[in-house]
Design an enzyme around this catalytic site. Structure first.
Site, short mmCIF file in Angstrom:
data_model
loop_
_atom_site.label_atom_id
_atom_site.label_comp_id
_atom_site.label_asym_id
_atom_site.label_seq_id
_atom_site.Cartn_x
_atom_site.Cartn_y
_atom_site.Cartn_z
N GLU A 45 -0.11 -2.61 -3.33
CA GLU A 45 0.33 -2.78 -1.94
C GLU A 45 2.02 -3.10 -1.72
O GLU A 45 2.78 -2.84 -0.53
CB GLU A 45 0.03 -4.59 -2.32
CG GLU A 45 0.95 -5.28 -0.86
CD GLU A 45 0.40 -7.13 -1.33
OE1 GLU A 45 1.07 -7.39 -0.31
OE2 GLU A 45 0.15 -7.13 -1.78
N ASP A 49 3.31 -0.83 0.99
CA ASP A 49 3.64 -1.33 2.66
C ASP A 49 5.36 -0.32 3.25
O ASP A 49 5.70 0.03 4.06
CB ASP A 49 4.15 -2.42 1.90
CG ASP A 49 5.57 -3.61 3.13
OD1 ASP A 49 5.03 -3.79 4.17
OD2 ASP A 49 6.41 -3.72 3.07
N ASP A 118 -4.38 -5.99 2.31
CA ASP A 118 -3.21 -5.91 1.29
C ASP A 118 -3.67 -4.47 0.35
O ASP A 118 -3.28 -4.24 -0.66
CB ASP A 118 -2.89 -7.03 0.55
CG ASP A 118 -2.53 -8.34 0.70
OD1 ASP A 118 -1.50 -7.90 1.73
OD2 ASP A 118 -2.39 -9.31 -0.23
N GLU A 121 -2.15 -1.22 2.56
CA GLU A 121 -0.97 -1.10 1.78
C GLU A 121 -1.66 -0.33 -0.31
O GLU A 121 -0.62 0.71 -0.56
CB GLU A 121 -0.08 -1.85 1.83
CG GLU A 121 0.08 -2.75 3.37
CD GLU A 121 1.03 -3.81 3.48
OE1 GLU A 121 2.03 -3.75 3.40
OE2 GLU A 121 1.15 -4.38 2.26
#
Length: 233
Positions: A45, A49, A118, A121
Site C-alpha cells: 500500500e 501510493d 488500501d 494501492e
C-alpha cells in the site's frame, strides 16, 4: 480465492501470483491465521501510493501545461483520495477477492471504503513489482482516467480540506492548519476515528470516520458548514 479470475478483471497476468495474493491480504487475515505482519498488504500500500501520486501527477502535468502548482496539487488530491480509490476498487470488484479475518468479514470489511482503497494501492504496487513502470502506468491510467476527466471538468468530489485551506489563504496569509486525533474507538478491524481541526491554535470543526482521512475531511466540512472558517476571516 481465485487470483486467476481477478487477473482477468485487472487485464494483467502476473509472473509471480504471490504478489497479487499479498496485495489482497488484509492485516486481519494475517492475525487470525498467525502469519507474519509482513505478509499483509500494508507495505505494498505504501509503495502503491507513491506510484499513484507520480502517475496521476504526470498525467495532470502533461494535460494542463498552463496550470500552476496549486491547481495541479488540488486536482491530484481529488483523483488519488480514498473515495476515488474506493470507487476504482468497487469497479474492479476487489472486495470479493480480499483475504479478511472473520471479524473484519462480519463487520462489512469487504465493502469498507478504507480497506478497498488500501487494496487498490497495494495492487498498483504489485503490478509494478511484477513487471515495470510502463505496465503499472498503463493500468493506473486505464482505471483512473475517467476520474481524471471528471476532475478536469470540475465534476469530481468535494475536497473539504483543500477548500478550507484555499479560503483561509485568500487574504495572503499562511495559517497553520492541523488535524488532531482526539480518540479512536472499536476493535482493530472496525475502528472509528474522531478528529478536530485547528487553525492557528484555534479549535474549529470536528468529524469522525472509519479512517483518519475520512475523519479529517468531515472535520474540514464541519468547519465550513458550521461557520468556523468564516469567523476566522
Amino acid at each position: 480465492m481465485n487470483e486467476q479470475e481477478f487477473e482477468e478483471i485487472l487485464q494483467y497476468q502476473y509472473h509471480d501470483i504471490r504478489l497479487l495474493k499479498r496485495a489482497l491480504t488484509h492485516s486481519s487475515w494475517c492475525k487470525e491465521h498467525h502469519r507474519p505482519p509482513m505478509e499483509c498488504n500494508e507495505r505494498l500500500e505504501f509503495l502503491g501510493d507513491a506510484f499513484l501520486d507520480a502517475i496521476i501527477g504526470t498525467e495532470l502535468f502533461t494535460r494542463l501545461d498552463h496550470s500552476n502548482e496549486g491547481k495541479l496539487t488540488k486536482l491530484r488530491a481529488l483523483v488519488v483520495c480514498e473515495k476515488a480509490l474506493a470507487e476504482v476498487g468497487r469497479k474492479l470488484n476487489i472486495g470479493e477477492y480480499l483475504y479478511l479475518g472473520h471479524g473484519e468479514e462480519m463487520t462489512g470489511g469487504r465493502t469498507r471504503e478504507s480497506i478497498i482503497a488500501d487494496a487498490v494501492e497495494a495492487v498498483i504496487a504489485s503490478v509494478f513489482l511484477d513487471s515495470d513502470y510502463e505496465h503499472v502506468r498503463d493500468f493506473v491510467l486505464r482505471e483512473f482516467r475517467p476520474l481524471v476527466d471528471l476532475a478536469l471538468e470540475g465534476k469530481l468530489y468535494s475536497d473539504y480540506k483543500t477548500q478550507v485551506q484555499e479560503i483561509l489563504q485568500k487574504n495572503g496569509t499562511e495559517p497553520e492548519i492541523r488535524y488532531v486525533l482526539d480518540r479512536e474507538t472499536g476493535p482493530d478491524h472496525d475502528k472509528t476515528f474522531y478528529v478536530h481541526m485547528l487553525c492557528n491554535g484555534q479549535k474549529m470543526g470536528s468529524g469522525s470516520g472509519k479512517s483518519k482521512k475520512e475523519a479529517e475531511q468531515n472535520a474540514a466540512k464541519a468547519s465550513l458548514e458550521e461557520g468556523y472558517v468564516e469567523n476566522v476571516l
